[in-house]
Design a protein around this motif. Structure first.
Motif, PDB file in Angstrom:
ATOM      1  N   ILE A  44      47.386  50.450  52.529  1.00  0.00           N
ATOM      2  CA  ILE A  44      47.545  49.107  51.966  1.00  0.00           C
ATOM      3  C   ILE A  44      49.026  48.829  51.758  1.00  0.00           C
ATOM      4  N   TYR A  59      42.835  41.788  46.534  1.00  0.00           N
ATOM      5  CA  TYR A  59      41.659  42.607  46.239  1.00  0.00           C
ATOM      6  C   TYR A  59      41.145  42.302  44.836  1.00  0.00           C
ATOM      7  N   PRO A 158      39.297  47.405  51.078  1.00  0.00           N
ATOM      8  CA  PRO A 158      40.467  47.151  51.938  1.00  0.00           C
ATOM      9  C   PRO A 158      40.090  47.054  53.409  1.00  0.00           C
TER      10      PRO A 158
END
Length: 503
Positions: A44, A59, A158
């Motif tokens: 990420i 997120y 993710p």
């Protein structure tokens, strides 16, 4: 030896060999999924900016938003791969006696040690490669299916990032290479000399309790973290970047290896005690088996003990966190994000430990069933000579529980001591004062209306998490009992008199 011939010989075998290939592939698939999930979290990207402004706001979960929490999330995912890899190592030994004889036959037929070693590596590596490819396919398909933004466009997982191709290739190809090396190491005696299958002239010595030194080295390494940080702080210096991770990884590995190796000594000692003080045929049969092969407990319980160490460490960390929260409430401070967030994070770690115990139980089933099948001629001979199957079943239970109970207690103590050396120390929160104002901004601009609040010194000592440790230990013990129950289902078919003619 041509590649086609090597592939055909590596895949030859009976139904047991087919089951071994399927279980090895399944273990590799689960391990690759855990590794790819951890690497996805680490992949990420972190937006530029100062502290608090560099969060990944796409997120919904703070574990993914905050860069400082992603490392722990990735470690928790990787911990799931530990019992899975141990399960894969146990699956490699499934059907070992028949495969040992087949490989020994290759050697007697003129195959060189290198050729037989290549066959072993191809068999284990190919099964793992099929598993990792299946795991990669599942990961890519799941990434598409689970990409579901909410009404605000935020993602629960993710699914918008992907590890780099070289990293993915390292996981997909690295696990089969590791499986091939493990298979070669486990079968090194057979590949070196086929006569080792018929007789072994070297008598192994009884285990020694030297593994206790490794167990002590783990908490010692963790306990050195605070003094080392103080030493550097007194000199206004920062410790080396790799020093703290090296101490933590080395200490955890030393404790894990110590507990696993120490289980061999526990098995041998339990066998001697049962032989000395035990009564009944079942207890004496288990005692002789434990002293004859004490390392069987280390091999079968390795994954379970690793999961217990993780669970005990999580219990100690939770107790430390609760103590910090109590101190923050007493001093009028609070944790960023609220206490529920951090406790929910520890709940995820606990769930990971529970899943690891469940996966380790699968490895126990494989190992126990393999042991029963490998000794089916011995058990059939006992039944033919008049020994009841119930006696043999109780001996199997004694053989599994006698080393498991003290090993689980040792793993609980080791996992707690790892964390307790750092997080179990008393905290002293110094006395301080702060100013408060109950009016609006205009009123509070006048210093005369501010009120000074004095907070006394607070000393907090985390409590030992007896209840959570008991739950972790009970879960591990239940896993062993369930494994014994499943293994006994195979005992009747393995004690038929016809097994006396098994080659």
């Amino acid at each position: 030896m041509r590649p086609g011939v090597a592939l055909r010989l590596a895949l030859a075998g009976n139904r047991t060999d087919t089951v071994r290939v399927v279980l090895t592939a399944l273990s590799a698939a689960l391990a690759s999924l855990a590794g790819l999930a951890a690497l996805t979290v680490l992949a990420i990207p972190t937006p530029p900016g100062g502290r608090g402004s560099n969060n990944s706001e796409q997120y919904t979960n703070a574990l993914l938003r905050e860069p400082g929490l992603r490392g722990g999330t990735a470690v928790a995912l990787l911990l799931l791969a530990v019992p899975v890899l141990a399960l894969a190592g146990q699956c490699v030994r499934l059907g070992a006696p028949a495969r040992d004889r087949r490989l020994a036959g290759f050697r007697l037929a003129g195959a060189t040690p290198g050729q037989v070693t290549g066959l072993v590596a191809v068999e284990a590596g190919l099964a793992s490669l099929l598993g990792t490819l299946a795991g990669l396919g599942t990961y890519l398909v799941g990434r598409v299916l689970l990409h579901r933004p909410d009404a605000r466009g935020l993602l629960p997982l993710p699914t918008d990032v992907l590890p780099s191709p070289p990293v993915i290739a390292a996981v997909v190809l690295g696990l089969p290479v590791l499986a091939g090396l493990v298979g070669v190491v486990l079968l090194r005696r057979v590949t070196a000399t086929p006569l080792g299958v018929v007789r072994r002239t070297r008598r192994e010595r009884a285990p020694r309790p030297w593994a206790g030194l490794l167990i002590l080295a783990g908490p010692t390494a963790f306990g050195l973290l605070a003094p080392i940080n103080r030493w550097y702080a007194d000199r206004a210096q920062d410790p080396p970047a790799l020093l703290e991770p090296a101490l933590m990884a080395g200490g955890a590995l030393a404790a894990l290896v110590g507990v696993v190796v120490g289980t061999g000594w526990l098995s041998y000692t339990a066998g001697r005690l049962l032989h000395r003080w035990g009564r009944g045929a079942a207890v004496l049969l288990a005692a002789r088996r434990l002293t004859a092969d004490p390392w069987a407990g280390s091999r079968t319980l390795a994954a379970l003990l690793a999961a217990v160490i993780v669970g005990a460490g999580a219990a100690g960390l939770r107790a430390s966190m609760i103590a910090d929260m109590a101190a923050n409430r007493a001093t009028g401070q609070g944790l960023a994000g609220g206490e529920d967030f951090y406790l929910n994070t520890m709940d995820l770690v606990d769930r990971a430990a529970q899943l690891a115990v469940a996966l380790a139980a699968g490895g126990l089933v494989v190992a126990l069933v393999e042991g029963i099948v490998a000794r089916r001629r011995t058990y059939a001979a006992l039944v033919a000579s008049g020994v009841p199957r119930s006696v043999i079943g109780r001996s199997v239970g004694w053989q599994a529980l006698a080393p498991a109970v003290p090993a689980i207690v040792l793993a609980l103590a080791s996992g707690l001591l790892l964390i307790w050396g750092v997080a179990g120390r008393p905290r002293t929160y110094g006395a301080h004062s702060f100013q408060v104002c109950t009016g609006d901004a205009v009123r509070c601009a006048d210093p005369s209306v501010l009120r000074t609040v004095w907070v006394p010194e607070v000393v907090v000592t985390p409590e030992l998490p007896w209840a959570q440790l008991a739950w972790v230990g009970a879960g591990a013990l239940v896993a062993v009992l369930v494994t014994v129950g499943v293994g006994l289902l195979f005992l009747r078919m393995s004690t038929a008199v016809e097994e006396l003619r098994t080659g």
